[in-house]
Motif scaffolding. Structure first.
Motif, PDB file in Angstrom:
ATOM      1  N   PRO A   1       0.816  -1.228   0.000  1.00  0.00           N
ATOM      2  CA  PRO A   1       0.000   0.000   0.000  1.00  0.00           C
ATOM      3  C   PRO A   1       0.842   1.266   0.000  1.00  0.00           C
ATOM      4  N   GLU A   2       2.002   1.222   0.615  1.00  0.00           N
ATOM      5  CA  GLU A   2       2.860   2.414   0.647  1.00  0.00           C
ATOM      6  C   GLU A   2       3.517   2.730  -0.695  1.00  0.00           C
ATOM      7  N   ASP A   3       3.346   1.845  -1.680  1.00  0.00           N
ATOM      8  CA  ASP A   3       3.810   2.135  -3.039  1.00  0.00           C
ATOM      9  C   ASP A   3       2.805   2.985  -3.808  1.00  0.00           C
ATOM     10  N   THR A   4       1.642   3.219  -3.216  1.00  0.00           N
ATOM     11  CA  THR A   4       0.623   4.027  -3.872  1.00  0.00           C
ATOM     12  C   THR A   4       1.143   5.439  -4.121  1.00  0.00           C
ATOM     13  N   ALA A   5       1.083   5.879  -5.382  1.00  0.00           N
ATOM     14  CA  ALA A   5       1.601   7.194  -5.754  1.00  0.00           C
ATOM     15  C   ALA A   5       1.340   7.403  -7.245  1.00  0.00           C
ATOM     16  N   ILE A   6       1.625   8.605  -7.698  1.00  0.00           N
ATOM     17  CA  ILE A   6       1.711   8.861  -9.135  1.00  0.00           C
ATOM     18  C   ILE A   6       3.159   8.606  -9.537  1.00  0.00           C
TER      19      ILE A   6
ATOM     20  N   TYR B   1      13.502  15.241 -19.871  1.00  0.00           N
ATOM     21  CA  TYR B   1      12.082  15.362 -20.176  1.00  0.00           C
ATOM     22  C   TYR B   1      11.288  14.506 -19.194  1.00  0.00           C
ATOM     23  N   TRP B   2      10.081  14.969 -18.883  1.00  0.00           N
ATOM     24  CA  TRP B   2       9.194  14.260 -17.962  1.00  0.00           C
ATOM     25  C   TRP B   2       7.945  13.766 -18.688  1.00  0.00           C
ATOM     26  N   GLY B   3       7.448  12.623 -18.244  1.00  0.00           N
ATOM     27  CA  GLY B   3       6.143  12.169 -18.692  1.00  0.00           C
ATOM     28  C   GLY B   3       5.061  12.800 -17.843  1.00  0.00           C
ATOM     29  N   GLN B   4       3.807  12.464 -18.174  1.00  0.00           N
ATOM     30  CA  GLN B   4       2.667  13.088 -17.515  1.00  0.00           C
ATOM     31  C   GLN B   4       2.276  12.381 -16.218  1.00  0.00           C
ATOM     32  N   GLY B   5       2.798  11.198 -16.005  1.00  0.00           N
ATOM     33  CA  GLY B   5       2.505  10.454 -14.780  1.00  0.00           C
ATOM     34  C   GLY B   5       1.406   9.433 -14.959  1.00  0.00           C
ATOM     35  N   THR B   6       1.492   8.367 -14.184  1.00  0.00           N
ATOM     36  CA  THR B   6       0.457   7.334 -14.180  1.00  0.00           C
ATOM     37  C   THR B   6       0.202   6.925 -12.735  1.00  0.00           C
ATOM     38  N   GLN B   7      -1.066   6.794 -12.383  1.00  0.00           N
ATOM     39  CA  GLN B   7      -1.439   6.505 -11.001  1.00  0.00           C
ATOM     40  C   GLN B   7      -1.303   5.017 -10.713  1.00  0.00           C
ATOM     41  N   VAL B   8      -0.662   4.712  -9.607  1.00  0.00           N
ATOM     42  CA  VAL B   8      -0.591   3.346  -9.098  1.00  0.00           C
ATOM     43  C   VAL B   8      -1.229   3.349  -7.709  1.00  0.00           C
ATOM     44  N   THR B   9      -2.233   2.503  -7.534  1.00  0.00           N
ATOM     45  CA  THR B   9      -2.923   2.392  -6.254  1.00  0.00           C
ATOM     46  C   THR B   9      -2.881   0.952  -5.792  1.00  0.00           C
TER      47      THR B   9
END
Length: 122
Positions: free
Chosen positions: A87-92, A111-119
């Motif tokens: 659960p503590e890996d939850t982040a963008i 360069y950065w990507g836009q991010g992906t949510q991991v829950t």
């Protein structure tokens, strides 16, 4: 122009797995380094793992032995295989790449990507 597009995030139960992908596109001469960061709202963006174009890897202590970073230079695509999720890996999760482009001269920039949510649910 260079773009990074992440995919593969989602909702997973604890001890499950996900694989994130980061595709680098544009007028690319070389991808020199790729890294994955993660950020919880209100907190700093922290480095999770990195890999050079020669395959040298580095990991945060919190993910060592559970996450694996890789880079397919031919496809300009990086991956983050995440096993034993907590659960503590939850982040963008964001990918960042140091890319060299060439027009009339060589130029290296991050360069950065836009991010992906991991829950991760418990």
């Amino acid at each position: 122009q260079v773009q990074l597009v992440e995919s593969g995030g989602g909702l997973v139960q604890a001890v499950g797995s996900l694989r994130l992908s980061c595709v680098v596109s544009g007028n690319i001469f070389s991808t020199n380094l790729m890294a994955w960061y993660r950020q919880v709202p209100g907190m700093s963006r922290d480095l999770v793992a990195s890999i050079t174009s020669y395959g040298v890897t580095s990991y945060a202590d919190s993910v060592k032995g559970r996450f694996t970073i890789s880079l397919d230079n031919a496809k300009n695509t990086g991956y983050l295989q995440m096993n034993g999720l907590k659960p503590e890996d939850t982040a963008i999760y964001y990918c960042k790449a140091d890319v060299t482009t060439f027009s009339d001269h060589y130029y290296t920039q991050g360069y950065w990507g836009q991010g992906t949510q991991v829950t991760v649910s418990s």
